[in-house]
Design an enzyme around this catalytic site. Structure first.
Site, mmCIF file in Angstrom:
data_model
loop_
_atom_site.group_PDB
_atom_site.id
_atom_site.type_symbol
_atom_site.label_atom_id
_atom_site.label_comp_id
_atom_site.label_asym_id
_atom_site.label_seq_id
_atom_site.Cartn_x
_atom_site.Cartn_y
_atom_site.Cartn_z
ATOM 1 N N ASP A 157 4.509 2.356 -2.698
ATOM 2 C CA ASP A 157 3.189 2.461 -3.453
ATOM 3 C C ASP A 157 3.089 4.136 -3.098
ATOM 4 O O ASP A 157 3.714 4.335 -4.978
ATOM 5 C CB ASP A 157 1.947 2.242 -2.617
ATOM 6 C CG ASP A 157 0.638 2.066 -2.798
ATOM 7 O OD1 ASP A 157 0.516 3.104 -3.892
ATOM 8 O OD2 ASP A 157 -0.279 1.278 -3.275
ATOM 9 N N LYS B 198 4.463 1.105 -7.691
ATOM 10 C CA LYS B 198 3.954 0.932 -8.297
ATOM 11 C C LYS B 198 4.573 2.678 -9.072
ATOM 12 O O LYS B 198 4.458 3.802 -7.753
ATOM 13 C CB LYS B 198 2.921 1.061 -8.006
ATOM 14 C CG LYS B 198 2.212 -0.172 -7.085
ATOM 15 C CD LYS B 198 0.698 0.239 -6.906
ATOM 16 C CE LYS B 198 -0.024 -1.325 -6.406
ATOM 17 N NZ LYS B 198 -1.060 -0.991 -5.667
ATOM 18 N N PHE C 171 -4.412 -2.747 -6.662
ATOM 19 C CA PHE C 171 -4.738 -3.426 -5.706
ATOM 20 C C PHE C 171 -3.469 -5.379 -5.763
ATOM 21 O O PHE C 171 -4.204 -6.007 -5.951
ATOM 22 C CB PHE C 171 -4.958 -3.253 -4.629
ATOM 23 C CG PHE C 171 -5.219 -3.474 -3.191
ATOM 24 C CD1 PHE C 171 -4.699 -4.874 -2.353
ATOM 25 C CD2 PHE C 171 -4.990 -2.320 -2.963
ATOM 26 C CE1 PHE C 171 -4.866 -4.586 -1.361
ATOM 27 C CE2 PHE C 171 -4.588 -1.640 -1.565
ATOM 28 C CZ PHE C 171 -4.398 -3.433 -0.633
ATOM 29 N N VAL C 172 -2.043 -5.187 -5.314
ATOM 30 C CA VAL C 172 -1.665 -6.564 -5.129
ATOM 31 C C VAL C 172 -1.568 -7.087 -3.905
ATOM 32 O O VAL C 172 -1.106 -6.148 -3.043
ATOM 33 C CB VAL C 172 -0.635 -6.793 -5.756
ATOM 34 C CG1 VAL C 172 -1.317 -5.759 -7.589
ATOM 35 C CG2 VAL C 172 0.211 -5.400 -5.450
ATOM 36 N N LYS D 106 5.170 -5.700 8.253
ATOM 37 C CA LYS D 106 5.198 -7.177 8.386
ATOM 38 C C LYS D 106 5.326 -7.206 7.086
ATOM 39 O O LYS D 106 5.836 -8.222 6.861
ATOM 40 C CB LYS D 106 4.103 -6.673 8.813
ATOM 41 C CG LYS D 106 3.090 -7.311 10.020
ATOM 42 C CD LYS D 106 1.763 -7.993 10.930
ATOM 43 C CE LYS D 106 1.121 -7.112 11.999
ATOM 44 N NZ LYS D 106 -0.632 -7.303 11.673
ATOM 45 N N GLY D 107 5.004 -6.414 6.287
ATOM 46 C CA GLY D 107 4.805 -6.912 4.291
ATOM 47 C C GLY D 107 5.988 -7.262 4.181
ATOM 48 O O GLY D 107 6.741 -8.318 2.948
ATOM 49 N N ARG E 269 -1.960 -12.282 3.264
ATOM 50 C CA ARG E 269 0.193 -12.330 3.624
ATOM 51 C C ARG E 269 0.815 -13.725 2.714
ATOM 52 O O ARG E 269 2.501 -14.107 2.539
ATOM 53 C CB ARG E 269 -0.340 -12.242 5.007
ATOM 54 C CG ARG E 269 0.478 -10.330 5.143
ATOM 55 C CD ARG E 269 0.991 -10.386 6.543
ATOM 56 N NE ARG E 269 0.480 -8.925 6.960
ATOM 57 C CZ ARG E 269 0.427 -7.859 6.782
ATOM 58 N NH1 ARG E 269 1.601 -7.295 5.626
ATOM 59 N NH2 ARG E 269 -0.472 -7.015 7.750
ATOM 60 N N ASP F 268 -0.209 -7.469 2.560
ATOM 61 C CA ASP F 268 -1.778 -8.093 2.523
ATOM 62 C C ASP F 268 -3.273 -6.712 2.050
ATOM 63 O O ASP F 268 -2.798 -6.001 1.603
ATOM 64 C CB ASP F 268 -1.761 -7.371 4.549
ATOM 65 C CG ASP F 268 -1.788 -6.081 4.511
ATOM 66 O OD1 ASP F 268 -0.891 -5.172 4.500
ATOM 67 O OD2 ASP F 268 -2.866 -5.996 5.417
HETATM 68 C C1 PRP Z 1 3.005 -1.196 3.210
HETATM 69 C C2 PRP Z 1 3.945 -1.817 2.189
HETATM 70 C C3 PRP Z 1 4.534 -0.647 2.787
HETATM 71 C C4 PRP Z 1 3.638 0.691 2.447
HETATM 72 C C5 PRP Z 1 3.880 1.521 0.783
HETATM 73 O O1 PRP Z 1 2.731 -1.409 4.629
HETATM 74 O O2 PRP Z 1 3.938 -3.190 2.870
HETATM 75 O O3 PRP Z 1 5.444 -0.920 4.072
HETATM 76 O O4 PRP Z 1 2.627 0.046 2.935
HETATM 77 O O5 PRP Z 1 2.913 2.164 0.509
HETATM 78 P P1 PRP Z 1 3.544 3.608 0.735
HETATM 79 O O6 PRP Z 1 4.615 3.531 -0.557
HETATM 80 O O7 PRP Z 1 2.071 4.272 -0.010
HETATM 81 O O8 PRP Z 1 3.716 4.674 1.838
HETATM 82 P P2 PRP Z 1 1.787 -1.436 5.059
HETATM 83 O O9 PRP Z 1 1.514 0.219 6.100
HETATM 84 O O10 PRP Z 1 0.196 -1.699 4.853
HETATM 85 O O11 PRP Z 1 1.671 -2.313 6.853
HETATM 86 P P3 PRP Z 1 1.933 -3.872 6.675
HETATM 87 O O12 PRP Z 1 3.748 -3.738 5.951
HETATM 88 O O13 PRP Z 1 1.981 -3.982 7.791
HETATM 89 O O14 PRP Z 1 1.562 -4.317 5.907
HETATM 90 MG MG MG Z 2 -0.223 -3.620 4.573
HETATM 91 MN MN MN Z 3 4.709 -2.185 5.322
#
Ligand code: PRP
Ligand code: MG
Ligand code: MN
Length: 181
Positions: free
Chosen positions: A105, A133, A154-155, A45-46, A167, A161
């Site tokens: 990340d 990052k 942590f942003v 969803k991000g 969000r 989120d």
């Molecule tokens: C978060 C972010 C990226 C991913 C990055 O998504 O939106 O999709 O993590 O992290 P990584 O590089 O360590 O894999 P998340 O899995 O939290 O789901 P969301 O988008 O629904 O918040």
């Molecule tokens: Mg997330």
């Molecule tokens: Mn995501």
């Protein structure tokens, strides 16, 4: 706390700074895909906010589709286990695909997603991520378009989120340690 401001230590990028950078990214994308019909793949969803703003900034003909993959759950650390929660509706055969993400990340999510989409017969698969990052990288991911490289804090906000909250913040801000420790 009932006041979101108490959960944040500082604003990292304002809404205006984010929009200005997305406009620059859109100009680069337009220059690279002249005459092409592209498919934007938003990662739920991000990526919802960056997808909405990038898509409206682009003057190219485009389609939008969505995947939901999750590796984080409610915590702050990536498990590295990627699950497809919702797959694309679109056949990728011959398509120019641009994955749109909010943040890289560890890189584990995009590394896995890139590998997955590249098996589907697309003409090309590239990535646009608003944030990266570098200090958190566990795998290197070849990203064509990056908005901002940021410290390993942590942003939250602008789609990002913590435990499904924040969000909707217009800015991107650093989450106060008391929220997650
Ligand atoms: C978060 C972010 C990226 C991913 C990055 O998504 O939106 O999709 O993590 O992290 P990584 O590089 O360590 O894999 P998340 O899995 O939290 O789901 P969301 O988008 O629904 O918040
Ligand atoms: Mg997330
Ligand atoms: Mn995501």
């Amino acid at each position: 706390s009932s006041d979101i401001a108490d959960d944040l230590t500082s604003v990292l990028y304002t809404e205006a700074e984010i929009h200005a950078r997305i406009a620059q990214l859109a100009r680069s994308i337009e220059a690279d895909y002249v005459g092409e019909d592209i498919l934007l793949v938003g990662v739920l969803k991000g990526a919802v906010m960056v997808m909405a703003d990038l898509a409206r900034e682009l003057t190219l003909p485009l389609n939008m589709d969505w995947m939901a993959v999750s590796s984080y759950g409610a915590g702050t650390q990536s498990s590295g286990v990627v699950r497809i929660l919702k797959d694309l509706d679109t056949d990728l055969s011959g398509r120019k695909v641009l994955i749109v993400e909010d943040i890289i990340d560890s890189g584990l999510t995009l590394s896995w997603l890139l590998g997955n989409l590249r098996t589907r017969g697309a003409a090309s698969v590239e990535i646009c991520a608003l944030f990266r990052k570098p200090a958190a990288a566990k795998v290197e991911v070849d990203v064509r378009y990056v908005g901002f490289e940021i410290p390993n804090d942590f942003v939250v906000g602008y789609g990002l989120d913590y435990a499904e909250r924040y969000r909707n913040l217009r800015d991107v801000a650093v989450l106060a340690p008391h929220v997650y420790s």
